[in-house]
Scaffold this motif. Structure first.
Motif, PDB file in Angstrom:
ATOM      1  N   THR A 110       0.877  -1.162   0.020  1.00  0.00           N
ATOM      2  CA  THR A 110      -0.019  -0.091   0.016  1.00  0.00           C
ATOM      3  C   THR A 110       1.005   1.382  -0.189  1.00  0.00           C
ATOM      4  OG1 THR A 110      -1.780  -1.148   1.251  1.00  0.00           O
ATOM      5  CG2 THR A 110      -1.805   1.193   1.203  1.00  0.00           C
ATOM      6  N   LEU A 111       0.555   2.078  -1.042  1.00  0.00           N
ATOM      7  CA  LEU A 111       1.515   3.404  -1.067  1.00  0.00           C
ATOM      8  C   LEU A 111       0.965   4.322  -0.208  1.00  0.00           C
ATOM      9  CD1 LEU A 111       1.866   3.509  -4.849  1.00  0.00           C
ATOM     10  CD2 LEU A 111       3.461   2.553  -3.087  1.00  0.00           C
ATOM     11  N   ARG A 112       1.686   4.877   0.802  1.00  0.00           N
ATOM     12  CA  ARG A 112       1.432   6.203   1.444  1.00  0.00           C
ATOM     13  C   ARG A 112       1.394   7.544   0.727  1.00  0.00           C
ATOM     14  NH1 ARG A 112      -1.707   2.407   4.291  1.00  0.00           N
ATOM     15  NH2 ARG A 112      -0.602   1.084   5.524  1.00  0.00           N
ATOM     16  N   ASP A 113       2.107   7.620  -0.095  1.00  0.00           N
ATOM     17  CA  ASP A 113       2.516   8.781  -0.751  1.00  0.00           C
ATOM     18  C   ASP A 113       2.266   8.864  -2.461  1.00  0.00           C
ATOM     19  OD1 ASP A 113       3.393  10.533   1.689  1.00  0.00           O
ATOM     20  OD2 ASP A 113       4.584   8.641   1.814  1.00  0.00           O
ATOM     21  N   GLY A 114       2.275   9.577  -2.816  1.00  0.00           N
ATOM     22  CA  GLY A 114       2.500   9.959  -4.399  1.00  0.00           C
ATOM     23  C   GLY A 114       0.996   9.621  -4.964  1.00  0.00           C
ATOM     24  N   LYS A 115       1.084   9.580  -6.291  1.00  0.00           N
ATOM     25  CA  LYS A 115      -0.214   9.722  -7.200  1.00  0.00           C
ATOM     26  C   LYS A 115      -0.997   8.200  -6.865  1.00  0.00           C
ATOM     27  CE  LYS A 115       1.750   7.474 -11.309  1.00  0.00           C
ATOM     28  NZ  LYS A 115       2.055   7.511 -12.780  1.00  0.00           N
ATOM     29  N   GLU A 116      -0.518   7.278  -6.488  1.00  0.00           N
ATOM     30  CA  GLU A 116      -1.468   5.952  -6.122  1.00  0.00           C
ATOM     31  C   GLU A 116      -1.522   5.922  -4.287  1.00  0.00           C
ATOM     32  OE1 GLU A 116      -2.426   4.211  -8.254  1.00  0.00           O
ATOM     33  OE2 GLU A 116      -1.310   4.797  -9.911  1.00  0.00           O
ATOM     34  N   ALA A 117      -1.608   6.921  -3.747  1.00  0.00           N
ATOM     35  CA  ALA A 117      -1.497   6.970  -2.291  1.00  0.00           C
ATOM     36  C   ALA A 117      -3.030   6.458  -1.744  1.00  0.00           C
ATOM     37  CB  ALA A 117      -1.390   8.384  -1.711  1.00  0.00           C
ATOM     38  N   GLY A 118      -2.762   5.656  -0.879  1.00  0.00           N
ATOM     39  CA  GLY A 118      -3.925   4.773  -0.385  1.00  0.00           C
ATOM     40  C   GLY A 118      -4.218   3.548  -1.083  1.00  0.00           C
ATOM     41  N   GLN A 119      -3.856   3.329  -2.294  1.00  0.00           N
ATOM     42  CA  GLN A 119      -4.046   2.004  -2.949  1.00  0.00           C
ATOM     43  C   GLN A 119      -3.209   1.046  -2.929  1.00  0.00           C
ATOM     44  OE1 GLN A 119      -5.097   2.844  -7.278  1.00  0.00           O
ATOM     45  NE2 GLN A 119      -6.019   4.850  -6.847  1.00  0.00           N
ATOM     46  N   GLN A 120      -3.737  -0.112  -2.974  1.00  0.00           N
ATOM     47  CA  GLN A 120      -2.912  -1.382  -2.775  1.00  0.00           C
ATOM     48  C   GLN A 120      -2.193  -1.762  -4.441  1.00  0.00           C
ATOM     49  OE1 GLN A 120      -4.169  -5.275  -1.875  1.00  0.00           O
ATOM     50  NE2 GLN A 120      -2.657  -5.356  -0.164  1.00  0.00           N
ATOM     51  N   VAL A 121      -1.172  -1.970  -4.579  1.00  0.00           N
ATOM     52  CA  VAL A 121      -0.462  -2.114  -6.020  1.00  0.00           C
ATOM     53  C   VAL A 121       0.329  -3.296  -5.825  1.00  0.00           C
ATOM     54  CG1 VAL A 121      -0.698   0.467  -6.540  1.00  0.00           C
ATOM     55  CG2 VAL A 121       1.525  -0.638  -5.359  1.00  0.00           C
ATOM     56  N   GLY A 122       0.422  -3.976  -6.958  1.00  0.00           N
ATOM     57  CA  GLY A 122       1.273  -5.396  -7.059  1.00  0.00           C
ATOM     58  C   GLY A 122       2.692  -4.808  -7.414  1.00  0.00           C
TER      59      GLY A 122
END
Length: 813
Positions: A512-524
């Motif tokens: 899970t990204l806490r910063d940046g454009k994907e903040a709050g999303q879970q990514v692979g």
């Protein structure tokens, strides 16, 4: 029968009188038939030969296909939830699950530790295949439950070689993976499974633990009285309510479907496209050989002009002569077929040696009765194909003109031979262009910037699928002390451990990204642990921030290092040092960025090697026993050392360094980085080797055909050439004139072949990387090679004109 025997004896006499022609035809046929025999042996094992199980037509497998996924589209494996639904809601099928392939583990037999391959299977896996142990039993439902008793079933070979065929072994405990397992069964001597393991343990599949990893493969057996249509309907009903949930797991908009396919098709899916393409190439070789031999036979017919004209003049019928010609061709084809079986046997051995490990089908590959029947049919077919045109050409012969001119047709026969050469060249162009594209694609993959310095690096793998190293403290102690011992080896500059290496498959996980454009999303992302010194040992450039330190331990702030691809995809190229990434229940702070390295893709496989987003964490900060157990079930970590120069006995010293910490841990294998790259690109290397050899054989046959065409023209028109030279024509003009016949046929064939390639090469898009299907450099090289070969094949026989004596020719006239 008397007529048949008479024709056979006559054919044998004719062939004995012309040993050069006979040898040329037999060798040409043997090469073409041998190539087809070897390739058909693979196709037979993949598609035609029944699996070695009872009622193999009732065996199947289930694929889970995902479209529109946030991670990647395509075929997904089965997780524990899917497995339980299949097991409980599809009564038409008796189903079982496995890990898909055997993993290396450590087996302790007495004082000896042996590295073996273990397959993890559910309780009724062997029952579904129809395999009954020779001694003991299969797994039971009790052993199939999570945390159930640990049991093992041994292969006959392991029982014989390691335990000396001890009949009392069943019921006894063996030490496997650092734990005690009870041997419950011994398989029969010839029993095999798609996993082909040394022993089997119960996978204890469930939605938790390993079951949550979505890494199972399903096999099924259709129950008595049930049909595949009923089973399909039951699968659809069972998953009507679960499809939406599974789609949510794979991301918004994902569509999940299930496919029930025959087990043989499922197990051989990877090799089928390559095998069919190779069979197509072998068929082209056969056509080229037949065209070549038809041209040679036409040339021989010219030399037998007097014989044929005399036999016709004495009352022989066209049909009688045709039957004798067919008999000669049949004898040649049979001789070529017999020699071709030997060539095919040798070629098959070489073909099997090129295939990567675990690519061979369960049914086994051999020259069995079906393959020999195929060879017989091919031999008979070739006798028809290369003998048809010469035999039928007799029907157009005018006896009076044949006797007067001592020729059975001139211009028409020349045009026919040129047409055959044109067809040969066109087919050769297609094979050359295809192999050229594969070579260019392989060169592209091999020359990708590795992102590290592979020179001077030695790596060794160890199976930590071991109960002792589920304890994080014991795991840390092993890594710290073993790397310190290896750094003490004279000549070793540095040592480290990593879950994976460049060129290898990497564990993929969600963060899970806490910063940046994907903040709050879970990514692979790809995910691996490393020890301090990993980047230094591989010399992976540190672009910003810091490396891992010995102080980054289980009780300190979680830290992570990411690569350039990670930064580009999730942070838009902005420096991420100091930002947080959620992993599990804790956050890790990004402390550095390293360069990309080439890996075998685990996220979105668009090429065998590529740069993907990777997150590195310190091995000392892997503190959950369940995570260690799960990761080491699927991956073997690598110990790596960088040496300053050649070190005598380095592998033995590395093993002793590891044994100084744990004598019960053997290395499973030693590797240099070029070997890892070659293993990753093994499929591409095989494709290049096989199709390249086919293209080379086609080129050789085409060159022989062109040479024979020009040589026959020079021989047939020697008197005409002598008269032309005597009347003022130069030798050079004569050479150019006759060489032009071969050059013309080659030029037309080249143009037709390039046109055909534009359509045929379009199908190769899925196996090309870094180049397009209409790659100009590849096609230019093909034109150049074929032009050079055809020029040599046309010119060399035409040079015989220089030896013609015009005065002698005039005296003969």
């Amino acid at each position: 029968m008397d007529n048949f025997a008479q024709n056979l004896r006559f054919a044998l006499r004719q062939l004995r009188r012309n040993p050069g022609f006979t040898a040329t035809v037999v060798i040409t046929l043997a090469l073409a038939i041998g190539a087809n025999t070897a390739v058909f042996s693979i196709v037979n094992a993949l598609m035609l030969k029944s699996l070695p199980y009872p009622q193999p037509e009732r065996l199947g497998t289930i694929f889970r296909l995902v479209r529109g996924s946030a991670s990647f589209d395509g075929r997904h494996s089965i997780n524990g939830t899917v497995w339980e639904q299949l097991r409980d809601n599809v009564p038409s099928l008796s189903s079982a699950v496995s890990s898909g392939h055997a993993e290396g583990v450590n087996l302790q037999a007495g004082q000896q530790v042996e590295y073996v391959h273990a397959g993890r299977i559910s309780a009724n896996y062997l029952d579904v295949l129809g395999i009954r142990p020779a001694i003991g039993r299969n797994f039971t439902a009790i052993e199939d439950r999570p945390h159930g008793p640990k049991a093992a079933v041994l292969s006959f070979a392991l029982w014989r070689d390691t335990f000396h065929s001890d009949p009392g072994l069943v019921g006894q405990a063996i030490h496997l993976k650092g734990d005690s397992y009870t041997v419950v069964g011994i398989l029969p001597a010839r029993a095999t499974t798609p996993m082909n393991a040394d022993l089997y343990t119960d996978i204890q599949a469930s939605p938790e633990g390993e079951g949550a990893g979505s890494n199972f493969e399903v096999i099924t057996r259709l129950r008595d009285g049930a049909t595949w249509q009923e089973a399909d309907a039951e699968i659809n009903r069972a998953w009507r309510g679960w499809a939406q949930k599974l789609a949510q797991e794979d991301g918004p908009g994902a569509r999940v479907s299930f496919y029930l396919v025959p087990l043989q098709k499922g197990e051989t899916a990877k090799l089928r496209p390559q095998a069919l393409a190779l069979m197509f190439a072998a068929a082209i070789i056969l056509l080229i050989a037949c065209a070549n031999l038809a041209g040679l036979t036409l040339v021989r017919m010219v030399r037998r002009t007097a014989e044929m004209a005399t036999r016709l003049a004495l009352g022989g019928s066209h049909w009688q002569i045709q039957k004798q010609l067919w008999m000669e061709n049949l004898v040649l084809a049979c001789l070529g077929g017999v020699v071709g079986v030997g060539v095919g046997f040798v070629a098959l051995r070489g073909l099997l040696s090129l295939l990567p490990k675990n690519y061979l089908p369960v049914a086994g590959v051999a020259l069995d009765g079906r393959v020999l029947l195929f060879t017989l049919v091919v031999s008979l077919l070739t006798s028809v194909l290369f003998g048809m045109l010469p035999a039928l050409s007799l029907r157009k012969v005018d006896l009076r003109s044949a006797i007067a001119s001592r020729s059975l047709g001139g211009v028409e026969r020349l045009r026919l031979r040129q047409a055959l050469i044109t067809g040969e060249v066109a087919l050769t162009v297609v094979l050359l262009a295809a192999s050229g594209l594969l070579i260019r694609s392989l060169i592209h993959l091999q020359t990708l910037p590795p992102g590290f310095n592979p020179n001077g690096v030695m790596a060794a793998k160890v199976s930590l699928d071991d109960a002792r190293y589920h304890d994080p403290a014991a795991f840390r102690k092993l890594l710290n002390e073993s790397t310190a011992a290896m750094e003490g080896i004279p000549g070793v500059q540095s040592a480290a451990v990593g879950l994976s290496l460049p060129y290898e498959r990497v564990l993929n996980s969600g963060v899970t990204l806490r910063d940046g454009k994907e903040a709050g999303q879970q990514v692979g992302t790809d995910f691996l642990y490393v020890t301090p010194g990993y980047f230094e040992t591989l010399q992976v450039p540190l672009l910003t921030g810091r490396d891992f330190r010995a102080a980054d331990g289980p009780d300190t702030q979680r830290v992570a290092i990411v690569n350039q691809s990670f930064v580009r995809k999730f942070y838009g190229g902005v420096n991420p040092v100091g930002r947080a990434i959620g992993s599990g229940s804790s956050n890790a702070v990004v402390v550095g960025v390293v360069a990309d390295v080439q890996i075998s893709s685990g996220l979105n496989p668009i090429a065998p090697l590529q740069s993907e987003e990777i997150m590195y964490i310190p091995a000392a900060q892997v503190t959950e026993p369940d995570n260690l157990a799960l990761v080491h079930t699927w991956f073997q970590p690598s110990w790596i050392v960088r040496k300053a120069g050649p070190i005598q006995g380095l592998t033995g010293q590395m093993q002793r360094a590891l044994a100084s910490v744990d004598p019960g841990l053997p290395f499973s294998g030693f590797y240099n980085m070029s070997a890892l790259q070659a293993e990753t690109l093994a499929t591409q290397r095989v494709e290049v080797a096989l199709l390249g050899s086919m293209a080379g054989l086609a080129l050789l046959l085409s060159a022989i055909g062109i040479f024979a065409l020009v040589a026959s023209l020079v021989t047939q028109r020697t008197r005409e050439i002598g008269i032309r030279v005597a009347l003022g024509s130069t030798i050079g003009q004569a050479i150019r004139h006759f060489a032009g016949a071969g050059a013309w046929a080659c030029g037309v064939g080249l143009a037709l072949g390039l046109a055909a390639s534009l359509g045929a090469l379009r199908a190769m898009g899925s196996v090309l990387y870094g180049i397009g299907v209409y790659d100009a450099p590849s096609l230019i090289v093909v034109v150049g090679i074929l032009g050079l070969v055809s020029a040599m094949a046309s010119t060399l026989p035409a040079l015989r004109i220089a030896r013609i004596d015009p005065a002698r020719t005039l005296r003969e006239e």
